[in-house]
Write a protein that holds these residues in place. Structure first.
Motif, PDB file in Angstrom:
ATOM      1  N   TRP A  99       5.712 -13.159   5.748  1.00 43.31           N
ATOM      2  CA  TRP A  99       6.424 -11.955   6.382  1.00 43.31           C
ATOM      3  C   TRP A  99       6.324 -10.369   6.047  1.00 43.31           C
ATOM      4  N   GLY A 100       5.820  -9.775   6.623  1.00 42.34           N
ATOM      5  CA  GLY A 100       5.073  -8.112   6.114  1.00 42.34           C
ATOM      6  C   GLY A 100       3.839  -8.658   5.860  1.00 42.34           C
ATOM      7  N   ASN A 101       3.763  -7.627   5.210  1.00 37.45           N
ATOM      8  CA  ASN A 101       1.926  -7.237   4.976  1.00 37.45           C
ATOM      9  C   ASN A 101       1.191  -8.479   4.361  1.00 37.45           C
ATOM     10  N   ASP A 102      -0.347  -8.528   4.326  1.00 35.75           N
ATOM     11  CA  ASP A 102      -1.312  -9.398   2.963  1.00 35.75           C
ATOM     12  C   ASP A 102      -2.016  -7.747   1.951  1.00 35.75           C
ATOM     13  N   PHE A 103      -1.916  -8.751   1.396  1.00 37.56           N
ATOM     14  CA  PHE A 103      -2.584  -8.358   0.565  1.00 37.56           C
ATOM     15  C   PHE A 103      -3.303  -6.707   0.373  1.00 37.56           C
ATOM     16  N   SER A 104      -3.996  -6.600   2.239  1.00 37.49           N
ATOM     17  CA  SER A 104      -4.690  -5.840   2.051  1.00 37.49           C
ATOM     18  C   SER A 104      -4.014  -4.387   2.532  1.00 37.49           C
ATOM     19  N   VAL A 105      -3.356  -4.610   2.551  1.00 42.95           N
ATOM     20  CA  VAL A 105      -2.057  -3.465   2.974  1.00 42.95           C
ATOM     21  C   VAL A 105      -2.577  -2.590   1.486  1.00 42.95           C
ATOM     22  N   VAL A 106      -3.170  -1.288   1.816  1.00 43.27           N
ATOM     23  CA  VAL A 106      -3.036  -0.392   0.727  1.00 43.27           C
ATOM     24  C   VAL A 106      -2.347   1.327   0.853  1.00 43.27           C
ATOM     25  N   GLY A 107      -2.125   1.803   0.304  1.00 45.31           N
ATOM     26  CA  GLY A 107      -2.065   2.851  -0.246  1.00 45.31           C
ATOM     27  C   GLY A 107      -2.900   4.185   0.438  1.00 45.31           C
ATOM     28  N   PRO A 121       2.074   2.566   2.813  1.00 49.43           N
ATOM     29  CA  PRO A 121       1.815   2.543   3.578  1.00 49.43           C
ATOM     30  C   PRO A 121       3.774   2.482   4.442  1.00 49.43           C
ATOM     31  N   GLU A 122       3.432   2.249   6.130  1.00 50.35           N
ATOM     32  CA  GLU A 122       4.930   2.248   6.099  1.00 50.35           C
ATOM     33  C   GLU A 122       5.499   0.609   6.660  1.00 50.35           C
ATOM     34  N   GLU A 123       6.499   0.850   5.965  1.00 49.30           N
ATOM     35  CA  GLU A 123       7.411  -0.646   5.799  1.00 49.30           C
ATOM     36  C   GLU A 123       7.187  -1.255   6.663  1.00 49.30           C
ATOM     37  N   PRO A 124       7.199  -2.809   5.844  1.00 49.31           N
ATOM     38  CA  PRO A 124       6.760  -4.082   7.072  1.00 49.31           C
ATOM     39  C   PRO A 124       8.665  -4.451   7.911  1.00 49.31           C
ATOM     40  N   GLN A 125       8.542  -4.241   9.611  1.00 49.61           N
ATOM     41  CA  GLN A 125       9.843  -4.923  10.360  1.00 49.61           C
ATOM     42  C   GLN A 125      10.338  -5.614   9.558  1.00 49.61           C
ATOM     43  N   ASP A 126       9.478  -7.018   9.188  1.00 48.65           N
ATOM     44  CA  ASP A 126       9.632  -8.102   9.032  1.00 48.65           C
ATOM     45  C   ASP A 126       9.762  -8.756   7.694  1.00 48.65           C
ATOM     46  N   GLY A 127      10.176  -7.762   7.080  1.00 48.73           N
ATOM     47  CA  GLY A 127       9.948  -8.164   5.385  1.00 48.73           C
ATOM     48  C   GLY A 127      11.176  -8.772   4.865  1.00 48.73           C
ATOM     49  N   ILE A 128      10.604  -8.983   4.176  1.00 54.47           N
ATOM     50  CA  ILE A 128      12.010  -9.389   3.230  1.00 54.47           C
ATOM     51  C   ILE A 128      12.848  -8.674   2.075  1.00 54.47           C
ATOM     52  N   ALA A 129      13.446  -8.077   1.622  1.00 49.29           N
ATOM     53  CA  ALA A 129      14.457  -7.919   0.770  1.00 49.29           C
ATOM     54  C   ALA A 129      14.056  -8.003  -0.711  1.00 49.29           C
ATOM     55  N   LEU A 130      14.710  -6.875  -1.881  1.00 45.56           N
ATOM     56  CA  LEU A 130      14.779  -7.171  -2.664  1.00 45.56           C
ATOM     57  C   LEU A 130      15.862  -7.951  -3.198  1.00 45.56           C
ATOM     58  N   ASN A 131      16.469  -9.046  -4.007  1.00 44.19           N
ATOM     59  CA  ASN A 131      18.079  -9.800  -3.345  1.00 44.19           C
ATOM     60  C   ASN A 131      18.522 -10.933  -2.115  1.00 44.19           C
ATOM     61  N   GLU A 132      16.705 -10.956  -1.440  1.00 48.05           N
ATOM     62  CA  GLU A 132      16.837 -11.642  -0.337  1.00 48.05           C
ATOM     63  C   GLU A 132      16.395 -12.653  -1.014  1.00 48.05           C
TER      64      GLU A 132
END
Length: 362
Positions: A197-205, A212-223
């Motif tokens: 969910w979200g990006n892989d390791f290669s997505v960096v600043g 980088p842009e925040e992943p739309q399908d990511g996982i939040a802290l405490n989720e």
């Protein structure tokens, strides 16, 4: 009413009050005992006979039954459930030759890829380091589950990551396969990263403090999310689940390599690892002849080493000279809570003592 009757009534009332107070004191004491009683992690997830616990100061505790350490490993209660807390700073004494601290379980036995073994977990990441270099792929990340080799180069056919950039609400979950490098020179090893969910390791600043842009399908802290790792007949099967997210499954052959020549290197590897000289190839039978074992907990990927050493793994984060208290106060740590976990290992698994003999107190 005569005087004697009055006196008797007073005595009976006084006796009743005394006994009532005593009973109330006993009840209050019982309640206090319940609220102050320590719940050990081994009471929440009762499988610690199968693991050695490594703490964030590099100490090998061994079997962590009826054990807690408020700096690194303890229980907490949240959302009507008990959770096992694994907490570790950005820097301190580390286990083995790693640059990174961990509060993590390491399996007491090792097994082989052609046998049947399984590890599951339900967890949530509560914190990742708030400092680091955004250009460094490992910054702001923690590993929450692994398969590790006990033999040879002691490489890792699986690492499950959670990573969240500062200021983002959502982070990414991804997994890595590290090649079992051909030959004796393991310095050319590299990882291949796959997004869950979200990006892989290669997505960096682009810069140290540009994200980088925040992943739309990511996982939040405490989720909360869950994973299942199953190895059977040489194939690793992965399953990732979280409410409100698509369930993801993956497979990877652990006994036949797809990276035996330079031309087999993936584009991701050419982008991340080849520029820093990590362009190795893998032995044809991958991890077929090596004892493997599971790890689970919080393996902090953010450290204080200079990115000039390695732009993928050295984060340049705040460490305050290894002062753990100061790191915790300033957000320079990783913290992961586990609610459930289970382990199944094959009957032919054997002692993993050799791994700990090599790596303890280095």
């Amino acid at each position: 009413m005569n005087k004697n009757t009055t006196l008797l009534s007073i005595l009976l009332a006084f006796t009743f009050i005394i006994f009532s107070c005593k009973n109330k004191t006993k009840e209050e004491s019982s309640i206090q005992d319940l609220t102050t009683k320590t719940t050990f992690p081994s009471e929440v997830i009762p499988f610690f006979n199968d693991w050695s616990l490594i703490l964030g100061d590099g100490t090998n505790i061994g079997h962590a039954n009826n054990f807690e350490n408020k700096d690194f490993f303890y229980t907490t209660h949240d959302n009507d459930a008990n959770w096992v807390v694994y907490k570790t700073p950005n820097a301190g004494s580390t286990h083995g030759t790693s640059n990174n601290t961990r509060t993590e379980l390491a399996q007491s036995k090792k097994w082989y890829a052609n046998s049947h073994n399984k590890l599951t977990a339900s967890l949530k990441v509560m914190h990742v380091s708030t400092t680091g270099d955004a250009r460094v792929a490992a910054s702001y990340a923690v590993v929450v589950g692994q398969i590790h080799s006990a033999d040879g180069h002691e490489n890792e056919p699986l690492k499950i990551f959670y990573k969240k950039f500062p200021g983002h609400e959502k982070g990414s979950v991804f997994w890595h396969y590290e090649i079992n490098t051909a030959g004796d020179d393991n310095s050319k090893r590299w990882d291949f990263s796959t997004a869950v969910w979200g990006n892989d390791f290669s997505v960096v600043g682009i810069t140290e403090n540009t994200y980088p842009e925040e992943p739309q399908d990511g996982i939040a802290l405490n989720e909360e999310f869950s994973y299942e790792i199953e190895v059977k007949e040489g194939i690793m099967h992965l399953k990732f689940m979280s409410a409100g997210h698509e369930t993801k499954t993956f497979t990877k052959n652990l006994v036949e390599s797809e990276y035996t020549t330079i031309k087999d290197l993936p584009e991701q590897t050419k982008k991340l690892f080849v520029p820093i000289g990590q362009n190795g190839t893998e032995r044809a039978n991958a991890y077929a002849n090596e004892g493997l074992f599971f790890k689970q907990g919080a393996y902090n990927q953010t450290n204080g080493k200079s990115p000039e050493i390695n732009k993928n793994w050295c984060s340049g984060a705040q460490t305050f000279g290894g002062d753990i208290k100061k790191q915790y106060e300033t957000g320079n740590y990783a913290e992961v809570w586990f609610k459930k976990a289970s382990l199944y290992i094959s009957e032919d698994a054997i002692s993993n003592e050799g791994y700990f003999t090599k790596n303890d107190h280095k």
